[in-house]
Design a protein around this motif. Structure first.
Motif, PDB file in Angstrom:
ATOM      1  N   HIS A 267      17.465  44.997 -12.511  1.00  0.00           N
ATOM      2  CA  HIS A 267      17.908  43.600 -12.623  1.00  0.00           C
ATOM      3  C   HIS A 267      16.892  42.756 -13.405  1.00  0.00           C
ATOM      4  O   HIS A 267      16.335  41.780 -12.878  1.00  0.00           O
ATOM      5  N   PRO A 268      16.668  43.082 -14.682  1.00  0.00           N
ATOM      6  CA  PRO A 268      15.730  42.275 -15.467  1.00  0.00           C
ATOM      7  C   PRO A 268      16.318  40.909 -15.784  1.00  0.00           C
ATOM      8  O   PRO A 268      17.539  40.719 -15.781  1.00  0.00           O
ATOM      9  N   ASP A 269      15.447  39.969 -16.052  1.00  0.00           N
ATOM     10  CA  ASP A 269      15.866  38.616 -16.405  1.00  0.00           C
ATOM     11  C   ASP A 269      15.983  38.545 -17.923  1.00  0.00           C
ATOM     12  O   ASP A 269      14.991  38.385 -18.630  1.00  0.00           O
ATOM     13  N   ILE A 270      17.211  38.673 -18.453  1.00  0.00           N
ATOM     14  CA  ILE A 270      17.436  38.746 -19.894  1.00  0.00           C
ATOM     15  C   ILE A 270      18.168  37.479 -20.350  1.00  0.00           C
ATOM     16  O   ILE A 270      19.223  37.143 -19.801  1.00  0.00           O
ATOM     17  N   PRO A 271      17.639  36.784 -21.341  1.00  0.00           N
ATOM     18  CA  PRO A 271      18.296  35.566 -21.848  1.00  0.00           C
ATOM     19  C   PRO A 271      19.455  35.928 -22.777  1.00  0.00           C
ATOM     20  O   PRO A 271      19.381  35.790 -23.996  1.00  0.00           O
ATOM     21  N   VAL A 272      20.554  36.369 -22.203  1.00  0.00           N
ATOM     22  CA  VAL A 272      21.680  36.872 -22.984  1.00  0.00           C
ATOM     23  C   VAL A 272      22.375  35.730 -23.721  1.00  0.00           C
ATOM     24  O   VAL A 272      22.619  34.657 -23.158  1.00  0.00           O
ATOM     25  N   GLY A 273      22.684  35.987 -24.987  1.00  0.00           N
ATOM     26  CA  GLY A 273      23.411  35.032 -25.807  1.00  0.00           C
ATOM     27  C   GLY A 273      23.728  35.672 -27.141  1.00  0.00           C
ATOM     28  O   GLY A 273      23.261  36.784 -27.426  1.00  0.00           O
ATOM     29  N   PRO A 274      24.520  35.029 -27.977  1.00  0.00           N
ATOM     30  CA  PRO A 274      24.882  35.615 -29.261  1.00  0.00           C
ATOM     31  C   PRO A 274      23.660  36.048 -30.069  1.00  0.00           C
ATOM     32  O   PRO A 274      22.736  35.261 -30.298  1.00  0.00           O
ATOM     33  N   GLY A 275      23.639  37.321 -30.452  1.00  0.00           N
ATOM     34  CA  GLY A 275      22.557  37.837 -31.283  1.00  0.00           C
ATOM     35  C   GLY A 275      21.203  37.890 -30.607  1.00  0.00           C
ATOM     36  O   GLY A 275      20.166  37.930 -31.275  1.00  0.00           O
ATOM     37  N   TYR A 276      21.169  37.937 -29.272  1.00  0.00           N
ATOM     38  CA  TYR A 276      19.889  37.799 -28.571  1.00  0.00           C
ATOM     39  C   TYR A 276      18.912  38.934 -28.834  1.00  0.00           C
ATOM     40  O   TYR A 276      17.705  38.788 -28.627  1.00  0.00           O
ATOM     41  N   GLN A 277      19.393  40.068 -29.324  1.00  0.00           N
ATOM     42  CA  GLN A 277      18.484  41.187 -29.601  1.00  0.00           C
ATOM     43  C   GLN A 277      18.145  41.328 -31.083  1.00  0.00           C
ATOM     44  O   GLN A 277      17.326  42.163 -31.453  1.00  0.00           O
ATOM     45  N   VAL A 278      18.760  40.518 -31.914  1.00  0.00           N
ATOM     46  CA  VAL A 278      18.541  40.622 -33.364  1.00  0.00           C
ATOM     47  C   VAL A 278      17.067  40.438 -33.748  1.00  0.00           C
ATOM     48  O   VAL A 278      16.565  41.152 -34.624  1.00  0.00           O
ATOM     49  N   PRO A 279      16.312  39.507 -33.137  1.00  0.00           N
ATOM     50  CA  PRO A 279      14.908  39.354 -33.536  1.00  0.00           C
ATOM     51  C   PRO A 279      14.083  40.632 -33.379  1.00  0.00           C
ATOM     52  O   PRO A 279      13.123  40.841 -34.136  1.00  0.00           O
ATOM     53  N   PHE A 280      14.432  41.488 -32.432  1.00  0.00           N
ATOM     54  CA  PHE A 280      13.702  42.749 -32.284  1.00  0.00           C
ATOM     55  C   PHE A 280      13.907  43.632 -33.517  1.00  0.00           C
ATOM     56  O   PHE A 280      12.973  44.251 -34.024  1.00  0.00           O
ATOM     57  N   ALA A 281      15.141  43.691 -33.982  1.00  0.00           N
ATOM     58  CA  ALA A 281      15.430  44.468 -35.192  1.00  0.00           C
ATOM     59  C   ALA A 281      14.674  43.899 -36.382  1.00  0.00           C
ATOM     60  O   ALA A 281      14.133  44.649 -37.214  1.00  0.00           O
ATOM     61  N   GLY A 282      14.621  42.562 -36.465  1.00  0.00           N
ATOM     62  CA  GLY A 282      13.916  41.933 -37.570  1.00  0.00           C
ATOM     63  C   GLY A 282      12.429  42.224 -37.555  1.00  0.00           C
ATOM     64  O   GLY A 282      11.827  42.496 -38.605  1.00  0.00           O
ATOM     65  N   ARG A 283      11.841  42.203 -36.363  1.00  0.00           N
ATOM     66  CA  ARG A 283      10.398  42.434 -36.294  1.00  0.00           C
ATOM     67  C   ARG A 283      10.059  43.884 -36.618  1.00  0.00           C
ATOM     68  O   ARG A 283       9.106  44.156 -37.356  1.00  0.00           O
ATOM     69  N   ILE A 284      10.817  44.831 -36.073  1.00  0.00           N
ATOM     70  CA  ILE A 284      10.547  46.242 -36.372  1.00  0.00           C
ATOM     71  C   ILE A 284      10.750  46.510 -37.859  1.00  0.00           C
ATOM     72  O   ILE A 284       9.952  47.211 -38.500  1.00  0.00           O
ATOM     73  N   ARG A 285      11.791  45.925 -38.424  1.00  0.00           N
ATOM     74  CA  ARG A 285      12.046  46.102 -39.860  1.00  0.00           C
ATOM     75  C   ARG A 285      10.874  45.599 -40.677  1.00  0.00           C
ATOM     76  O   ARG A 285      10.430  46.245 -41.640  1.00  0.00           O
TER      77      ARG A 285
END
Length: 353
Positions: A267-285
């Motif tokens: 039960h992690p506390d995740i700030p879910v919203g549109p595109g919420y994981q996109v910044p991770f892809a951007g940083r790894i890229r």
């Protein structure tokens, strides 16, 4: 011109667009064999215009399944069962990829519509394994794998990769995310080992790198890795570590990071919203220098176009949006003014006027 609907080439394979199907478990296999459901489920996305269709997490060993109803590729017979699906997808001018997986301590679980919890042996379940004897939430406590058992896992992935390549899959993806076995090794929340597969970053990432080496040695196909960029939990796997691991995976011939998050704590506390994981892809890229795929509540064509057009990721992987509308890519191309191929059988619907 739409960037989303421009081709992309990965290790010699050119995909017609950058709208790809994310792996989605269907819990509908029998003894690991895909059936008619999988043919229709995956085939509809190919007919609907997706450039790459990914299978669900497909187990490299019987005990690597998430549920007793998950697909597998631990035998040649399992590989043969996938052939007709591969051929259908290819017939729609799309590519198909297989996600290779081992569930570890999150295996032998009930299908979502049967309620939570582990499946007992009398109902077709099995004893689970993990890096340590630490349960995931209320699931059964796994048995800690021996060092020799861990060292044998890369060959199981390599054998599965050989089988998948042999029946025509175009892409392979290593599932290192969502709290399944390799992610369990990566995270200090689930890995308390004291041998060479535990402890510091080098020890916890050793299995992932050995699997990448073993699979890359078997095939020249494009090879992706799905990572959970963060556990969203204090003391767990972090984005900084994901960037470090991505750099090491690039050195071993991984071509793209399919960037997700979470899954290793109940039960992690995740700030879910549109595109919420996109910044991770951007940083790894940006920091690892690898192409990435973005996931997570990507639902609108303009949103997807912006992600790819602004170099936040090279492709988008869609899941629920495609379950709602398997022809999302065709509709999105119309919205964005892109010219894409329609199946001959559907061409009469190409005009929205």
């Amino acid at each position: 011109m739409s960037r989303l609907f421009s081709p992309i080439t990965v290790r010699g394979l050119t995909l017609p667009n950058r709208v790809w199907v994310s792996p989605m478990c269907q819990y509908s296999a029998t003894e690991g064999f895909p059936g008619d459901w999988h043919l229709v489920h995956l085939g509809q996305f190919a007919a609907g215009g997706a450039g790459l269709v990914m299978t669900e997490a497909t187990a490299v060993t019987p005990e690597g399944r998430i549920s007793p109803q998950d697909t597998g590729i631990w035998s040649d017979q399992h590989a043969d069962a996938w052939r007709r699906i591969v051929e259908f997808v290819h017939g729609q001018d799309a590519a198909i990829g297989m996600q290779l997986a081992h569930a570890g301590r999150k295996g032998s679980t009930k299908r979502p519509w049967d309620g939570p919890g582990s499946v007992p042996a009398e109902d077709g379940g099995w004893p689970t394994v993990g890096p340590s004897a630490t349960a995931f939430g209320e699931y059964a406590t796994p048995r800690e794998l021996t060092t020799d058992e861990v060292a044998a896992l890369p060959e199981a992935f390599a054998e599965a990769a050989r089988r998948a390549a042999g029946v025509g899959f175009d892409v392979l993806e290593l599932h290192f995310a969502h709290g399944y076995l390799v992610h369990q090794f990566l995270s200090p929340l689930s890995n308390s080992r004291t041998d060479r597969y535990g402890g510091d970053f080098e020890g916890r990432t050793r299995l992932a790198l050995e699997i990448a080496d073993a699979v890359r040695a078997t095939t020249g196909l494009p090879l992706f890795a799905r990572l959970s960029a963060t556990d969203w939990t204090e003391g767990g796997w972090t984005v900084d570590e994901s960037v470090r691991l991505a750099k090491l995976l690039a050195e071993r011939g991984i071509d793209l990071i399919d960037t997700s998050s979470g899954g290793n704590t109940p039960h992690p506390d995740i700030p879910v919203g549109p595109g919420y994981q996109v910044p991770f892809a951007g940083r790894i890229r940006s920091e690892a220098g690898l192409p990435t795929g973005a996931v997570g509540m990507i639902t609108d064509p303009h949103q997807a176009e912006e992600i790819v057009g602004n170099d936040q990721a090279d492709v988008v992987f869609l899941a629920r949006a495609l379950l709602r509308d398997p022809h999302w890519p065709l509709r999105a191309a119309n919205v964005l003014g892109a010219d894409v191929r329609w199946p001959d059988q559907y061409a009469r619907a190409k005009s929205w006027h």
